[in-house]
Design a protein around this motif. Structure first.
Motif, PDB file in Angstrom:
ATOM      1  N   THR A  86      42.870  33.262  40.942  1.00 51.62           N
ATOM      2  CA  THR A  86      41.715  33.561  40.095  1.00 51.62           C
ATOM      3  C   THR A  86      42.143  34.437  38.926  1.00 51.62           C
ATOM      4  OG1 THR A  86      40.301  33.524  42.067  1.00 51.62           O
ATOM      5  CG2 THR A  86      39.376  34.503  40.070  1.00 51.62           C
ATOM      6  N   TRP A  87      41.659  34.095  37.739  1.00 51.81           N
ATOM      7  CA  TRP A  87      41.950  34.880  36.547  1.00 51.81           C
ATOM      8  C   TRP A  87      41.068  36.128  36.495  1.00 51.81           C
ATOM      9  CZ3 TRP A  87      46.064  34.101  33.663  1.00 51.81           C
ATOM     10  CH2 TRP A  87      46.616  32.818  33.573  1.00 51.81           C
ATOM     11  N   PHE A  88      41.633  37.233  36.048  1.00 53.16           N
ATOM     12  CA  PHE A  88      40.873  38.456  35.757  1.00 53.16           C
ATOM     13  C   PHE A  88      41.334  38.968  34.401  1.00 53.16           C
ATOM     14  CE2 PHE A  88      40.509  38.169  40.291  1.00 53.16           C
ATOM     15  CZ  PHE A  88      39.295  38.748  40.612  1.00 53.16           C
TER      16      PHE A  88
ATOM     17  N   SER B 153      39.892  44.253  31.938  1.00 52.11           N
ATOM     18  CA  SER B 153      38.851  45.180  32.397  1.00 52.11           C
ATOM     19  C   SER B 153      38.477  44.942  33.857  1.00 52.11           C
ATOM     20  CB  SER B 153      37.603  45.037  31.522  1.00 52.11           C
ATOM     21  OG  SER B 153      36.997  43.760  31.719  1.00 52.11           O
ATOM     22  N   GLY B 154      39.077  43.903  34.470  1.00 54.20           N
ATOM     23  CA  GLY B 154      38.775  43.595  35.860  1.00 54.20           C
ATOM     24  C   GLY B 154      37.688  42.561  36.048  1.00 54.20           C
ATOM     25  N   LYS B 155      37.188  41.988  34.954  1.00 55.28           N
ATOM     26  CA  LYS B 155      36.149  40.973  35.065  1.00 55.28           C
ATOM     27  C   LYS B 155      36.748  39.664  35.556  1.00 55.28           C
ATOM     28  CE  LYS B 155      32.579  38.568  32.403  1.00 55.28           C
ATOM     29  NZ  LYS B 155      31.964  38.400  31.060  1.00 55.28           N
ATOM     30  N   GLN B 156      36.104  39.091  36.583  1.00 52.19           N
ATOM     31  CA  GLN B 156      36.609  37.863  37.187  1.00 52.19           C
ATOM     32  C   GLN B 156      36.303  36.660  36.316  1.00 52.19           C
ATOM     33  OE1 GLN B 156      35.666  37.358  41.344  1.00 52.19           O
ATOM     34  NE2 GLN B 156      35.818  35.131  41.231  1.00 52.19           N
ATOM     35  N   GLY B 157      37.326  35.791  36.175  1.00 56.10           N
ATOM     36  CA  GLY B 157      37.165  34.559  35.421  1.00 56.10           C
ATOM     37  C   GLY B 157      37.182  33.342  36.326  1.00 56.10           C
TER      38      GLY B 157
END
Length: 253
Positions: free
Chosen positions: A39-41, A44-48
């Motif tokens: 999983t991409w992040f 800033s730590g926001k999950q993509g």
């Protein structure tokens, strides 16, 4: 005593349970670990978005162009290496042997992968072309379990750490030249670092003149750097790069 005990994620064999001093058993029930996904992040730590499907994934490495990811995948048959396309999430299988194939490391040009496999009893070093359906090439075998960790940018050296049942020095760092000293002769590794502690997760610097590695000599894992090739064997010439402990593989940017 208990059935359907769930496993610890990606451990391969560790169950999620504990026993108190009075003999009370507590465990997490389930068919097994649910798996994980790539999983991409963002910073800033926001999950993509996720790449590919959920599975029991370990030991992933980006290709040099960052367009593919080599991953160790565990299923009922054991461990094998798969390659995921980052843009589409599609995956292709690289290894098919019933033995455990693990720890993929890309070549600098992205055309081949070195990995470890216990086909002969101990984990030895193999190489296979990424876009080939051919057989693997055995690079080096001995009586130690070997984990490849880094391929120098000039393509000449492969770093690995090794340990055996009779080892008295923990895990040691070795460098394997990928061309023989003389045509037709076997590859001969060079000892890089050997102490009574564990030296693991070594990485080459981009210019190939330094190695960053993890050691537990301070009773916790810390990052160290040492010149390559080493001026002499042992623990001399190292530089401490962390002071609060580290929990993951080393890397140099």
């Amino acid at each position: 005593v208990a059935e359907q005990v769930q496993g610890v994620l990606n451990s391969g064999r560790v169950g999620a349970f504990s026993v108190s001093e009075t003999g009370l058993l507590v465990y997490r029930e389930g068919a097994g670990a649910g798996g994980s996904s790539l999983t991409w992040f963002d910073r800033s730590g926001k999950q993509g978005t996720a790449v590919g499907e959920v599975g029991l994934l370990n030991e992933f490495r980006f290709s040099p162009d960052r367009q593919r990811v080599a991953v160790t995948v565990r299923d009922r048959a054991g461990f094998d290496i798969w390659i995921y396309e980052v843009s589409r999430g599609l995956r292709t299988r690289l290894t098919f042997d019933p033995a455990s194939d693990r720890n993929p490391v890309w070549s600098p040009d992205g055309t081949s992968i070195v990995f470890s496999s216990n086909r002969k009893g101990t984990f030895d070093l193999y190489r296979k072309a990424v876009d080939s359906v051919g057989t693997e090439e055995l690079l080096y075998a001995n009586d130690l379990d070997k984990t490849p960790t880094s391929w120098s940018t000039d393509g000449k050296w492969l770093l690995y750490d090794a340990f055996g049942p009779t080892s008295k020095t923990g895990r040691d760092l070795w460098a394997l030249p990928l061309t023989p000293q003389r045509p037709g002769t076997a590859l001969k590794p060079s000892l890089v670092l050997q102490t009574e502690f564990n030296e693991v997760d070594a990485r080459f610097s981009p210019n190939g003149q330094w190695i960053l590695y993890v050691s537990n000599e301070s009773q916790r894992n810390e990052l160290y750097a040492t010149p390559f090739p080493p001026a002499h064997y042992g623990d001399g010439g190292k530089v401490l790069n962390s002071t609060a402990g580290v929990g993951g593989p080393a890397g140099i940017s």
